[in-house]
Design an enzyme around this catalytic site. Structure first.
Site, PDB file in Angstrom:
ATOM      1  N   ASP A 109      49.284  62.704  48.589  1.00 44.63           N
ATOM      2  CA  ASP A 109      49.725  64.068  48.900  1.00 44.63           C
ATOM      3  C   ASP A 109      48.706  65.160  48.590  1.00 44.63           C
ATOM      4  OD1 ASP A 109      49.945  64.457  46.058  1.00 44.63           O
ATOM      5  OD2 ASP A 109      51.998  63.710  46.076  1.00 44.63           O
ATOM      6  N   HIS A 124      44.677  55.342  47.360  1.00 44.73           N
ATOM      7  CA  HIS A 124      45.424  54.966  48.565  1.00 44.73           C
ATOM      8  C   HIS A 124      45.214  55.958  49.705  1.00 44.73           C
ATOM      9  CE1 HIS A 124      48.334  52.283  46.014  1.00 44.73           C
ATOM     10  NE2 HIS A 124      47.144  51.759  46.174  1.00 44.73           N
ATOM     11  N   CYS A 152      40.494  59.648  68.934  1.00 37.97           N
ATOM     12  CA  CYS A 152      39.211  59.988  68.317  1.00 37.97           C
ATOM     13  C   CYS A 152      38.380  60.767  69.331  1.00 37.97           C
ATOM     14  CB  CYS A 152      38.505  58.692  67.912  1.00 37.97           C
ATOM     15  SG  CYS A 152      36.806  58.933  67.372  1.00 37.97           S
ATOM     16  N   GLY A 192      54.177  58.043  35.932  1.00 38.19           N
ATOM     17  CA  GLY A 192      54.977  58.085  37.161  1.00 38.19           C
ATOM     18  C   GLY A 192      54.669  56.985  38.148  1.00 38.19           C
ATOM     19  N   THR A 193      54.318  55.816  37.626  1.00 40.07           N
ATOM     20  CA  THR A 193      54.116  54.679  38.531  1.00 40.07           C
ATOM     21  C   THR A 193      54.932  53.492  38.047  1.00 40.07           C
ATOM     22  OG1 THR A 193      52.520  53.130  39.507  1.00 40.07           O
ATOM     23  CG2 THR A 193      51.940  54.037  37.339  1.00 40.07           C
ATOM     24  N   SER A 194      55.480  52.736  39.000  1.00 39.70           N
ATOM     25  CA  SER A 194      56.232  51.530  38.646  1.00 39.70           C
ATOM     26  C   SER A 194      55.279  50.425  38.207  1.00 39.70           C
ATOM     27  CB  SER A 194      57.082  51.064  39.835  1.00 39.70           C
ATOM     28  OG  SER A 194      56.250  50.832  40.956  1.00 39.70           O
ATOM     29  N   ASN A 218      57.068  58.009  31.778  1.00 39.89           N
ATOM     30  CA  ASN A 218      57.968  57.549  32.837  1.00 39.89           C
ATOM     31  C   ASN A 218      59.392  57.576  32.266  1.00 39.89           C
ATOM     32  OD1 ASN A 218      59.320  55.934  34.869  1.00 39.89           O
ATOM     33  ND2 ASN A 218      57.329  55.063  35.412  1.00 39.89           N
ATOM     34  N   PRO A 219      60.363  58.055  33.029  1.00 38.39           N
ATOM     35  CA  PRO A 219      61.739  58.025  32.508  1.00 38.39           C
ATOM     36  C   PRO A 219      62.289  56.604  32.401  1.00 38.39           C
ATOM     37  CG  PRO A 219      61.599  59.325  34.559  1.00 38.39           C
ATOM     38  CD  PRO A 219      60.271  58.697  34.350  1.00 38.39           C
TER      39      PRO A 219
HETATM   40  C1  BJW Z   1      58.851  59.387  37.356  1.00 39.72           C
HETATM   41  C2  BJW Z   1      59.549  60.549  37.675  1.00 39.72           C
HETATM   42  C3  BJW Z   1      59.149  61.744  37.024  1.00 39.72           C
HETATM   43  C4  BJW Z   1      60.360  58.926  38.860  1.00 39.72           C
HETATM   44  N1  BJW Z   1      58.152  61.703  36.147  1.00 39.72           N
HETATM   45  N2  BJW Z   1      57.872  59.383  36.481  1.00 39.72           N
HETATM   46  C5  BJW Z   1      52.832  39.846  49.058  1.00 39.72           C
HETATM   47  C6  BJW Z   1      52.703  40.238  50.395  1.00 39.72           C
HETATM   48  C7  BJW Z   1      51.771  41.238  50.774  1.00 39.72           C
HETATM   49  C8  BJW Z   1      50.952  41.844  49.837  1.00 39.72           C
HETATM   50  C9  BJW Z   1      51.090  41.429  48.523  1.00 39.72           C
HETATM   51  C10 BJW Z   1      52.007  40.439  48.139  1.00 39.72           C
HETATM   52  N3  BJW Z   1      51.925  40.271  46.781  1.00 39.72           N
HETATM   53  C11 BJW Z   1      50.998  41.114  46.310  1.00 39.72           C
HETATM   54  C12 BJW Z   1      50.479  41.824  47.348  1.00 39.72           C
HETATM   55  C13 BJW Z   1      49.438  42.859  47.245  1.00 39.72           C
HETATM   56  C14 BJW Z   1      50.042  44.242  47.437  1.00 39.72           C
HETATM   57  C15 BJW Z   1      51.043  44.468  46.317  1.00 39.72           C
HETATM   58  O1  BJW Z   1      50.702  44.809  45.200  1.00 39.72           O
HETATM   59  N4  BJW Z   1      52.317  44.300  46.593  1.00 39.72           N
HETATM   60  C16 BJW Z   1      53.340  44.411  45.531  1.00 39.72           C
HETATM   61  C17 BJW Z   1      54.411  45.386  45.966  1.00 39.72           C
HETATM   62  C18 BJW Z   1      53.855  43.043  45.226  1.00 39.72           C
HETATM   63  N5  BJW Z   1      48.928  45.179  47.373  1.00 39.72           N
HETATM   64  C19 BJW Z   1      48.198  45.433  48.444  1.00 39.72           C
HETATM   65  O2  BJW Z   1      48.435  44.969  49.540  1.00 39.72           O
HETATM   66  C20 BJW Z   1      47.007  46.343  48.196  1.00 39.72           C
HETATM   67  N6  BJW Z   1      45.810  45.760  48.670  1.00 39.72           N
HETATM   68  C21 BJW Z   1      45.331  44.608  48.128  1.00 39.72           C
HETATM   69  O3  BJW Z   1      45.914  44.015  47.238  1.00 39.72           O
HETATM   70  O4  BJW Z   1      44.145  44.198  48.669  1.00 39.72           O
HETATM   71  C22 BJW Z   1      43.524  43.037  48.080  1.00 39.72           C
HETATM   72  C23 BJW Z   1      42.734  43.422  46.855  1.00 39.72           C
HETATM   73  C24 BJW Z   1      42.873  42.670  45.692  1.00 39.72           C
HETATM   74  C25 BJW Z   1      42.122  43.012  44.560  1.00 39.72           C
HETATM   75  C26 BJW Z   1      41.236  44.058  44.609  1.00 39.72           C
HETATM   76  C27 BJW Z   1      41.110  44.776  45.774  1.00 39.72           C
HETATM   77  C28 BJW Z   1      41.878  44.466  46.870  1.00 39.72           C
HETATM   78  C29 BJW Z   1      47.195  47.665  48.924  1.00 39.72           C
HETATM   79  C30 BJW Z   1      48.403  48.413  48.410  1.00 39.72           C
HETATM   80  C31 BJW Z   1      48.641  49.652  49.234  1.00 39.72           C
HETATM   81  C32 BJW Z   1      49.935  50.325  48.837  1.00 39.72           C
HETATM   82  N7  BJW Z   1      50.278  51.287  49.814  1.00 39.72           N
HETATM   83  C33 BJW Z   1      51.395  52.164  49.541  1.00 39.72           C
HETATM   84  C34 BJW Z   1      51.594  53.058  50.774  1.00 39.72           C
HETATM   85  C35 BJW Z   1      50.401  54.058  50.823  1.00 39.72           C
HETATM   86  C36 BJW Z   1      50.489  55.032  51.918  1.00 39.72           C
HETATM   87  C37 BJW Z   1      51.780  55.786  51.953  1.00 39.72           C
HETATM   88  O5  BJW Z   1      52.157  56.536  51.023  1.00 39.72           O
HETATM   89  O6  BJW Z   1      52.445  55.658  52.953  1.00 39.72           O
HETATM   90  O7  BJW Z   1      51.122  52.958  48.378  1.00 39.72           O
HETATM   91  S1  BJW Z   1      52.897  51.314  49.094  1.00 39.72           S
HETATM   92  C38 BJW Z   1      53.414  52.478  47.864  1.00 39.72           C
HETATM   93  O8  BJW Z   1      53.390  51.867  46.547  1.00 39.72           O
HETATM   94  C39 BJW Z   1      52.326  53.568  47.852  1.00 39.72           C
HETATM   95  C40 BJW Z   1      52.199  53.842  46.383  1.00 39.72           C
HETATM   96  O9  BJW Z   1      50.955  54.459  46.130  1.00 39.72           O
HETATM   97  C41 BJW Z   1      52.356  52.475  45.762  1.00 39.72           C
HETATM   98  C42 BJW Z   1      52.729  52.505  44.312  1.00 39.72           C
HETATM   99  O10 BJW Z   1      53.987  53.082  44.135  1.00 39.72           O
HETATM  100  P1  BJW Z   1      54.247  54.068  42.905  1.00 39.72           P
HETATM  101  O11 BJW Z   1      53.397  55.258  43.045  1.00 39.72           O
HETATM  102  O12 BJW Z   1      54.151  53.315  41.641  1.00 39.72           O
HETATM  103  O13 BJW Z   1      55.738  54.546  43.206  1.00 39.72           O
HETATM  104  P2  BJW Z   1      57.128  53.833  42.809  1.00 39.72           P
HETATM  105  O14 BJW Z   1      58.191  54.444  43.645  1.00 39.72           O
HETATM  106  O15 BJW Z   1      57.008  52.365  42.849  1.00 39.72           O
HETATM  107  O16 BJW Z   1      57.347  54.235  41.287  1.00 39.72           O
HETATM  108  C43 BJW Z   1      57.603  55.576  40.902  1.00 39.72           C
HETATM  109  C44 BJW Z   1      57.762  55.623  39.387  1.00 39.72           C
HETATM  110  O17 BJW Z   1      57.909  56.971  38.999  1.00 39.72           O
HETATM  111  C45 BJW Z   1      58.994  54.872  38.865  1.00 39.72           C
HETATM  112  O18 BJW Z   1      58.601  54.037  37.791  1.00 39.72           O
HETATM  113  C46 BJW Z   1      59.908  55.984  38.365  1.00 39.72           C
HETATM  114  O19 BJW Z   1      60.671  55.607  37.216  1.00 39.72           O
HETATM  115  C47 BJW Z   1      58.918  57.059  38.013  1.00 39.72           C
HETATM  116  N8  BJW Z   1      59.423  58.442  38.064  1.00 39.72           N
HETATM  117  N9  BJW Z   1      60.535  60.293  38.574  1.00 39.72           N
HETATM  118  C48 BJW Z   1      57.559  60.550  35.856  1.00 39.72           C
HETATM  119  N10 BJW Z   1      59.808  62.947  37.259  1.00 39.72           N
END
Ligand code: BJW
Length: 250
Positions: A109, A124, A152, A192-194, A218-219
């Site tokens: 964002d 990301h 493009c 703020g990340t899971s 994180n809450p």
């Molecule tokens: C608060 C709050 C407040 C609430 N204050 N806190 C099986 C199939 C396919 C892929 C995989 C697989 N197993 C593993 C993978 C790999 C995959 C992965 O990890 N998947 C898991 C889900 C299992 N990863 C990938 O594919 C990544 N690439 C990769 O691994 O390449 C190979 C590689 C390996 C090693 C080195 C290098 C490369 C790429 C991941 C890309 C993720 N993309 C997204 C979308 C981005 C674009 C978009 O926004 O549209 O990214 S998915 C989504 O999750 C987004 C986020 O950045 C990301 C993380 O989420 P985040 O930010 O943690 O949010 P939430 O909702 O999960 O958590 C919020 C937290 O906030 C909670 O804990 C709340 O409690 C808390 N909270 N209010 C403080 N007020």
């Protein structure tokens, strides 16, 4: 959401005051108080309403580029309305007060920079940019001529959002710089990340292995909670300003 449990111990204040390098990993939770939904909230999270495989993978874009572009267009509108909250602002304050500071964000964002943070690594990508699906060149403006996705200007191929989808490797320069920051930090804050999505989720462990003190804001509990020396259980917009005030108010 549980009641905030925000006890800032003097040891943490001292650690922050004397830190040579603070590294921070943020996720969707820090922008929740700016009105941007998180991903994995069971009721209001983005993945409760949309299937990631249909909107956030390279295969989804190949199958239906129009749908994927329009989905990001809707999110762009929500993000355009959002302003940084006190959590974003507190991190910019910390950066101004410590010798070295690295902010690694999974958020697309752009709110950290709007809040005044300078050394920001966007792991990301950024929703305000698009990228040529063929050449990989990035642009911050694109034609609004009815083509969805837009094209493009150089080669005529489709533009895609410049974000990292599941199965894609984050930008190498940002990933390498994040690893270095995690290795060299003496204090690492996970906010703020899971802590579920790799490779971002591996950074706090990397920091721990290299001797950093780990703090979680994180809450809710995450897989990281049991490894943190300090767990500040509350919303980032309340916790972080209190941490700044406790550290630098006198
Ligand atoms: C608060 C709050 C407040 C609430 N204050 N806190 C099986 C199939 C396919 C892929 C995989 C697989 N197993 C593993 C993978 C790999 C995959 C992965 O990890 N998947 C898991 C889900 C299992 N990863 C990938 O594919 C990544 N690439 C990769 O691994 O390449 C190979 C590689 C390996 C090693 C080195 C290098 C490369 C790429 C991941 C890309 C993720 N993309 C997204 C979308 C981005 C674009 C978009 O926004 O549209 O990214 S998915 C989504 O999750 C987004 C986020 O950045 C990301 C993380 O989420 P985040 O930010 O943690 O949010 P939430 O909702 O999960 O958590 C919020 C937290 O906030 C909670 O804990 C709340 O409690 C808390 N909270 N209010 C403080 N007020």
């Amino acid at each position: 959401m549980p009641e905030p449990n925000i006890i800032i111990l003097p040891q943490l204040v001292e650690r922050l005051k004397n830190a040579g390098h603070v590294a921070v990993l943020t996720g969707a939770g820090i922008s929740a108080e700016s009105g941007i939904p998180t991903f994995r909230d069971t009721e209001k999270g983005i993945w409760a309403r949309f299937n990631a495989e249909e909107v956030a993978t390279p295969e989804a874009f190949e199958r239906n580029p129009t749908l994927v572009w329009q989905w990001y267009e809707e999110r762009r509108k929500v993000i355009a309305e959002a302003r940084p909250n006190p959590g974003h602002m507190a991190l910019a304050h910390i950066e101004a007060r410590v010798p070295r500071f690295t902010l690694i964000t999974q958020n697309i964002d752009g709110l950290h920079r709007v809040a005044g943070s300078r050394n920001v690594l966007e792991l990301h990508g950024n929703i305000h940019r698009a990228r040529c699906a063929e050449e990989g060149t990035t642009v911050e403006e694109w034609p609004d001529d009815g083509e969805v996705p837009p094209r493009c200007a150089r080669c005529g191929a489709m533009l895609r959002p410049d974000v990292v989808w599941f199965g894609e490797v984050p930008p190498v320069a940002e990933l390498n710089a994040s690893m270095v920051a995690a290795r060299e930090a003496d204090l690492f804050l996970s906010i703020g990340t899971s802590a579920l999505v790799v490779p971002a989720a591996s950074l706090p462990y990397h920091a721990l292995q290299h001797g950093a003190t780990l703090v979680e804001v994180n809450p809710e509990d995450t897989p990281l909670t049991k490894y943190a020396s300090h767990v500040l259980q509350g919303p980032a917009g309340e916790v972080l300003p209190r941490l700044v005030a406790a550290t630098w108010s006198e």
